[in-house]
Scaffold this motif. Sequence first.
Motif, mmCIF file in Angstrom:
data_model
loop_
_atom_site.group_PDB
_atom_site.id
_atom_site.type_symbol
_atom_site.label_atom_id
_atom_site.label_comp_id
_atom_site.label_asym_id
_atom_site.label_seq_id
_atom_site.Cartn_x
_atom_site.Cartn_y
_atom_site.Cartn_z
ATOM 1 N N UNK A 1 0.857 -1.193 0.000
ATOM 2 C CA UNK A 1 0.000 0.000 0.000
ATOM 3 C C UNK A 1 0.886 1.233 0.000
ATOM 4 N N UNK A 2 1.500 1.558 -1.129
ATOM 5 C CA UNK A 2 2.433 2.687 -1.138
ATOM 6 C C UNK A 2 1.794 3.997 -0.718
ATOM 7 N N UNK A 3 0.483 4.155 -0.915
ATOM 8 C CA UNK A 3 -0.170 5.401 -0.503
ATOM 9 C C UNK A 3 -0.166 5.567 1.008
ATOM 10 N N UNK A 4 0.046 4.466 1.728
ATOM 11 C CA UNK A 4 0.103 4.524 3.186
ATOM 12 C C UNK A 4 1.502 4.823 3.704
ATOM 13 N N UNK A 5 2.425 5.084 2.787
ATOM 14 C CA UNK A 5 3.807 5.328 3.182
ATOM 15 C C UNK A 5 4.303 6.659 2.612
ATOM 16 N N UNK A 6 3.607 7.773 2.933
ATOM 17 C CA UNK A 6 4.050 9.065 2.413
ATOM 18 C C UNK A 6 5.400 9.491 2.947
ATOM 19 N N UNK A 7 5.853 8.837 4.023
ATOM 20 C CA UNK A 7 7.135 9.187 4.616
ATOM 21 C C UNK A 7 8.303 8.476 3.943
ATOM 22 N N UNK A 8 8.035 7.671 2.926
ATOM 23 C CA UNK A 8 9.103 6.939 2.259
ATOM 24 C C UNK A 8 9.735 7.790 1.155
ATOM 25 N N UNK A 9 10.222 8.950 1.536
ATOM 26 C CA UNK A 9 10.959 9.797 0.605
ATOM 27 C C UNK A 9 12.424 9.817 1.040
ATOM 28 N N UNK A 10 13.345 10.039 0.110
ATOM 29 C CA UNK A 10 14.752 10.130 0.512
ATOM 30 C C UNK A 10 14.987 11.186 1.586
ATOM 31 N N UNK A 11 14.323 12.317 1.460
ATOM 32 C CA UNK A 11 14.520 13.385 2.446
ATOM 33 C C UNK A 11 14.089 12.942 3.836
ATOM 34 N N UNK A 12 13.010 12.164 3.922
ATOM 35 C CA UNK A 12 12.536 11.701 5.226
ATOM 36 C C UNK A 12 13.495 10.676 5.826
ATOM 37 N N UNK A 13 14.059 9.820 4.988
ATOM 38 C CA UNK A 13 15.031 8.850 5.496
ATOM 39 C C UNK A 13 16.279 9.567 6.019
ATOM 40 N N UNK A 14 16.719 10.572 5.298
ATOM 41 C CA UNK A 14 17.873 11.357 5.750
ATOM 42 C C UNK A 14 17.544 12.068 7.068
ATOM 43 N N UNK A 15 16.325 12.582 7.186
ATOM 44 C CA UNK A 15 15.935 13.301 8.397
ATOM 45 C C UNK A 15 16.010 12.385 9.613
ATOM 46 N N UNK A 16 15.542 11.143 9.480
ATOM 47 C CA UNK A 16 15.563 10.223 10.603
ATOM 48 C C UNK A 16 16.988 9.863 11.001
ATOM 49 N N UNK A 17 17.841 9.654 10.011
ATOM 50 C CA UNK A 17 19.239 9.385 10.332
ATOM 51 C C UNK A 17 19.867 10.576 11.035
ATOM 52 N N UNK A 18 19.583 11.775 10.543
ATOM 53 C CA UNK A 18 20.133 12.977 11.166
ATOM 54 C C UNK A 18 19.649 13.121 12.606
ATOM 55 N N UNK A 19 18.383 12.827 12.862
ATOM 56 C CA UNK A 19 17.862 12.924 14.221
ATOM 57 C C UNK A 19 18.651 12.035 15.171
ATOM 58 N N UNK A 20 18.877 10.789 14.766
ATOM 59 C CA UNK A 20 19.598 9.860 15.630
ATOM 60 C C UNK A 20 21.053 10.270 15.797
ATOM 61 N N UNK A 21 21.708 10.588 14.701
ATOM 62 C CA UNK A 21 23.140 10.913 14.784
ATOM 63 C C UNK A 21 23.383 12.252 15.472
ATOM 64 N N UNK A 22 22.559 13.235 15.199
ATOM 65 C CA UNK A 22 22.742 14.536 15.837
ATOM 66 C C UNK A 22 22.457 14.449 17.330
ATOM 67 N N UNK A 23 21.481 13.641 17.696
ATOM 68 C CA UNK A 23 21.210 13.437 19.114
ATOM 69 C C UNK A 23 22.399 12.746 19.784
ATOM 70 N N UNK A 24 22.965 11.759 19.095
ATOM 71 C CA UNK A 24 24.143 11.080 19.632
ATOM 72 C C UNK A 24 25.308 12.051 19.765
#
Length: 212
Positions: A181-204
Amino acid sequence: MPSQRPDEVGYGHVVESYVTRMYGGLPRYLVLNGGRFLGPRWWHTTRFTRHLLSDAAAITDEELEALLGYEWRSRLTAAWLIGVDRRARFRERLGDLLLASEVCYSGSAYCFALARLGTHADAEILTAYLDRYLPRTDLHYDQPAALGALLRLDALLGTHHADRFTQPDGLWDQWVNALIHPSNHPDHTPAEQRRWTDLHCDFANGWTGLRR
Protein backbone atom coordinates in the motif's frame (compact mmCIF):
# COMPACT_ATOMS: atom_id res chain seq x y z
CA MET A 1 26.98 -18.56 11.09
CA PRO A 2 24.37 -19.89 13.57
CA SER A 3 23.68 -17.71 16.57
CA GLN A 4 25.01 -18.67 19.97
CA ARG A 5 23.68 -17.82 23.36
CA PRO A 6 26.16 -15.56 25.19
CA ASP A 7 26.29 -18.00 28.09
CA GLU A 8 27.55 -20.64 25.68
CA VAL A 9 30.65 -18.54 24.99
CA GLY A 10 31.28 -17.45 28.56
CA TYR A 11 29.40 -14.14 28.57
CA GLY A 12 26.10 -15.00 30.18
CA HIS A 13 25.85 -11.58 31.86
CA VAL A 14 25.76 -9.41 28.74
CA VAL A 15 22.06 -9.58 27.89
CA GLU A 16 20.93 -8.50 31.36
CA SER A 17 23.71 -5.93 31.65
CA TYR A 18 23.31 -4.23 28.29
CA VAL A 19 20.13 -5.32 26.47
CA THR A 20 17.24 -5.71 28.90
CA ARG A 21 18.04 -3.02 31.47
CA MET A 22 14.78 -1.18 32.18
CA TYR A 23 13.94 2.50 31.60
CA GLY A 24 10.44 3.77 32.26
CA GLY A 25 9.08 0.25 32.17
CA LEU A 26 10.77 -0.62 28.87
CA PRO A 27 13.92 -2.62 28.20
CA ARG A 28 16.79 -0.75 26.55
CA TYR A 29 16.47 -2.55 23.22
CA LEU A 30 12.85 -1.41 22.84
CA VAL A 31 13.73 2.18 23.69
CA LEU A 32 16.46 2.12 21.07
CA ASN A 33 14.32 0.45 18.45
CA GLY A 34 11.36 2.77 18.97
CA GLY A 35 13.33 5.99 19.31
CA ARG A 36 11.50 7.01 22.46
CA PHE A 37 14.60 8.87 23.68
CA LEU A 38 14.04 11.40 20.87
CA GLY A 39 10.76 12.54 22.40
CA PRO A 40 11.00 15.75 24.44
CA ARG A 41 8.48 14.53 27.01
CA TRP A 42 10.10 11.21 27.89
CA TRP A 43 11.19 11.73 31.48
CA HIS A 44 13.88 9.07 31.42
CA THR A 45 16.02 10.48 28.58
CA THR A 46 18.86 11.84 30.74
CA ARG A 47 19.24 8.65 32.78
CA PHE A 48 18.92 6.52 29.65
CA THR A 49 21.56 8.44 27.72
CA ARG A 50 24.01 8.61 30.64
CA HIS A 51 23.84 4.86 31.05
CA LEU A 52 24.13 4.30 27.30
CA LEU A 53 27.24 6.46 27.11
CA SER A 54 28.77 4.72 30.11
CA ASP A 55 28.06 1.25 28.76
CA ALA A 56 29.29 2.15 25.27
CA ALA A 57 32.62 3.19 26.76
CA ALA A 58 32.88 0.28 29.19
CA ILE A 59 31.73 -2.73 27.18
CA THR A 60 34.60 -4.86 25.94
CA ASP A 61 35.07 -6.00 22.36
CA GLU A 62 34.54 -9.57 23.50
CA GLU A 63 31.21 -8.66 25.10
CA LEU A 64 30.15 -6.89 21.92
CA GLU A 65 31.02 -9.97 19.89
CA ALA A 66 28.93 -12.10 22.24
CA LEU A 67 25.97 -9.81 21.62
CA LEU A 68 26.52 -9.66 17.85
CA GLY A 69 26.54 -13.44 17.72
CA TYR A 70 23.10 -13.77 19.31
CA GLU A 71 19.54 -12.73 18.35
CA TRP A 72 18.12 -9.42 17.08
CA ARG A 73 17.69 -7.64 20.43
CA SER A 74 21.30 -8.24 21.35
CA ARG A 75 22.57 -7.35 17.89
CA LEU A 76 20.55 -4.14 17.81
CA THR A 77 21.88 -3.07 21.20
CA ALA A 78 25.46 -3.97 20.32
CA ALA A 79 25.27 -1.94 17.11
CA TRP A 80 24.03 1.09 19.03
CA LEU A 81 26.84 0.77 21.56
CA ILE A 82 29.34 0.48 18.71
CA GLY A 83 27.89 3.52 17.00
CA VAL A 84 27.80 5.65 20.13
CA ASP A 85 31.43 4.85 20.92
CA ARG A 86 32.43 4.91 17.23
CA ARG A 87 34.36 1.63 17.40
CA ALA A 88 35.61 1.53 13.85
CA ARG A 89 37.18 -1.91 14.30
CA PHE A 90 33.64 -3.38 14.08
CA ARG A 91 32.96 -1.86 10.64
CA GLU A 92 33.54 -5.06 8.69
CA ARG A 93 31.54 -7.14 11.18
CA LEU A 94 28.59 -4.78 10.97
CA GLY A 95 28.82 -4.75 7.19
CA ASP A 96 28.72 -8.53 7.05
CA LEU A 97 25.68 -8.65 9.34
CA LEU A 98 23.88 -5.93 7.38
CA LEU A 99 24.44 -7.65 4.04
CA ALA A 100 23.40 -11.02 5.45
CA SER A 101 20.15 -9.60 6.90
CA GLU A 102 19.60 -12.70 9.00
CA VAL A 103 17.28 -11.24 11.64
CA CYS A 104 14.67 -8.49 11.90
CA TYR A 105 15.03 -4.96 13.31
CA SER A 106 18.78 -4.95 13.94
CA GLY A 107 19.66 -3.70 10.44
CA SER A 108 18.60 -0.15 11.19
CA ALA A 109 21.02 -0.13 14.12
CA TYR A 110 23.85 -1.29 11.86
CA CYS A 111 23.03 1.62 9.55
CA PHE A 112 23.09 4.06 12.47
CA ALA A 113 26.50 2.77 13.52
CA LEU A 114 27.90 3.06 9.99
CA ALA A 115 26.56 6.60 9.71
CA ARG A 116 28.27 7.45 13.01
CA LEU A 117 31.58 5.99 11.85
CA GLY A 118 31.28 8.36 8.93
CA THR A 119 33.91 7.29 6.40
CA HIS A 120 34.06 6.35 2.73
CA ALA A 121 34.33 2.70 3.77
CA ASP A 122 30.99 2.96 5.57
CA ALA A 123 29.40 4.56 2.53
CA GLU A 124 30.66 1.68 0.39
CA ILE A 125 29.02 -0.86 2.72
CA LEU A 126 25.68 0.97 2.57
CA THR A 127 25.95 1.25 -1.21
CA ALA A 128 26.60 -2.49 -1.49
CA TYR A 129 23.54 -3.17 0.68
CA LEU A 130 21.30 -1.00 -1.48
CA ASP A 131 22.69 -2.57 -4.64
CA ARG A 132 21.69 -5.96 -3.28
CA TYR A 133 18.34 -5.21 -1.66
CA LEU A 134 16.69 -2.30 -3.49
CA PRO A 135 16.08 -4.48 -6.57
CA ARG A 136 14.31 -6.94 -4.25
CA THR A 137 10.95 -5.21 -4.34
CA ASP A 138 9.45 -8.22 -2.56
CA LEU A 139 11.52 -7.56 0.57
CA HIS A 140 10.94 -4.76 3.09
CA TYR A 141 14.12 -4.98 5.13
CA ASP A 142 16.32 -2.02 6.07
CA GLN A 143 16.38 -0.19 2.75
CA PRO A 144 15.03 3.07 4.28
CA ALA A 145 17.62 3.15 7.07
CA ALA A 146 20.43 2.34 4.65
CA LEU A 147 19.40 5.08 2.24
CA GLY A 148 19.10 7.63 5.04
CA ALA A 149 22.55 6.74 6.35
CA LEU A 150 24.06 6.90 2.87
CA LEU A 151 22.50 10.30 2.19
CA ARG A 152 23.96 11.62 5.43
CA LEU A 153 27.40 10.28 4.56
CA ASP A 154 27.19 11.75 1.06
CA ALA A 155 26.52 15.15 2.61
CA LEU A 156 29.38 14.78 5.09
CA LEU A 157 31.90 13.38 2.62
CA GLY A 158 30.95 15.37 -0.46
CA THR A 159 30.13 12.21 -2.40
CA HIS A 160 27.14 11.18 -4.51
CA HIS A 161 26.70 7.45 -3.90
CA ALA A 162 22.95 7.78 -3.37
CA ASP A 163 22.24 9.71 -6.57
CA ARG A 164 21.75 6.68 -8.78
CA PHE A 165 19.29 5.18 -6.29
CA THR A 166 17.19 8.31 -5.82
CA GLN A 167 16.87 9.53 -9.42
CA PRO A 168 13.23 9.73 -10.63
CA ASP A 169 11.81 6.28 -11.38
CA GLY A 170 15.08 4.77 -10.14
CA LEU A 171 15.57 1.87 -7.77
CA TRP A 172 14.26 3.73 -4.72
CA ASP A 173 11.02 4.78 -6.43
CA GLN A 174 10.55 1.28 -7.81
CA TRP A 175 11.01 -0.26 -4.38
CA VAL A 176 8.60 2.16 -2.68
CA ASN A 177 5.98 1.72 -5.42
CA ALA A 178 6.14 -2.05 -4.94
CA LEU A 179 4.98 -1.77 -1.32
CA ILE A 180 1.60 -3.38 -0.78
CA HIS A 181 0.00 0.00 0.00
CA PRO A 182 2.43 2.69 -1.14
CA SER A 183 -0.17 5.40 -0.50
CA ASN A 184 0.10 4.52 3.19
CA HIS A 185 3.81 5.33 3.18
CA PRO A 186 4.05 9.06 2.41
CA ASP A 187 7.13 9.19 4.62
CA HIS A 188 9.10 6.94 2.26
CA THR A 189 10.96 9.80 0.61
CA PRO A 190 14.75 10.13 0.51
CA ALA A 191 14.52 13.38 2.45
CA GLU A 192 12.54 11.70 5.23
CA GLN A 193 15.03 8.85 5.50
CA ARG A 194 17.87 11.36 5.75
CA ARG A 195 15.93 13.30 8.40
CA TRP A 196 15.56 10.22 10.60
CA THR A 197 19.24 9.39 10.33
CA ASP A 198 20.13 12.98 11.17
CA LEU A 199 17.86 12.92 14.22
CA HIS A 200 19.60 9.86 15.63
CA CYS A 201 23.14 10.91 14.78
CA ASP A 202 22.74 14.54 15.84
CA PHE A 203 21.21 13.44 19.11
CA ALA A 204 24.14 11.08 19.63
CA ASN A 205 26.54 13.93 18.89
CA GLY A 206 24.81 15.99 21.56
CA TRP A 207 25.36 13.30 24.18
CA THR A 208 29.01 14.24 24.55
CA GLY A 209 28.04 16.86 27.12
CA LEU A 210 26.72 14.08 29.35
CA ARG A 211 30.07 12.32 29.56
CA ARG A 212 31.07 14.31 32.62
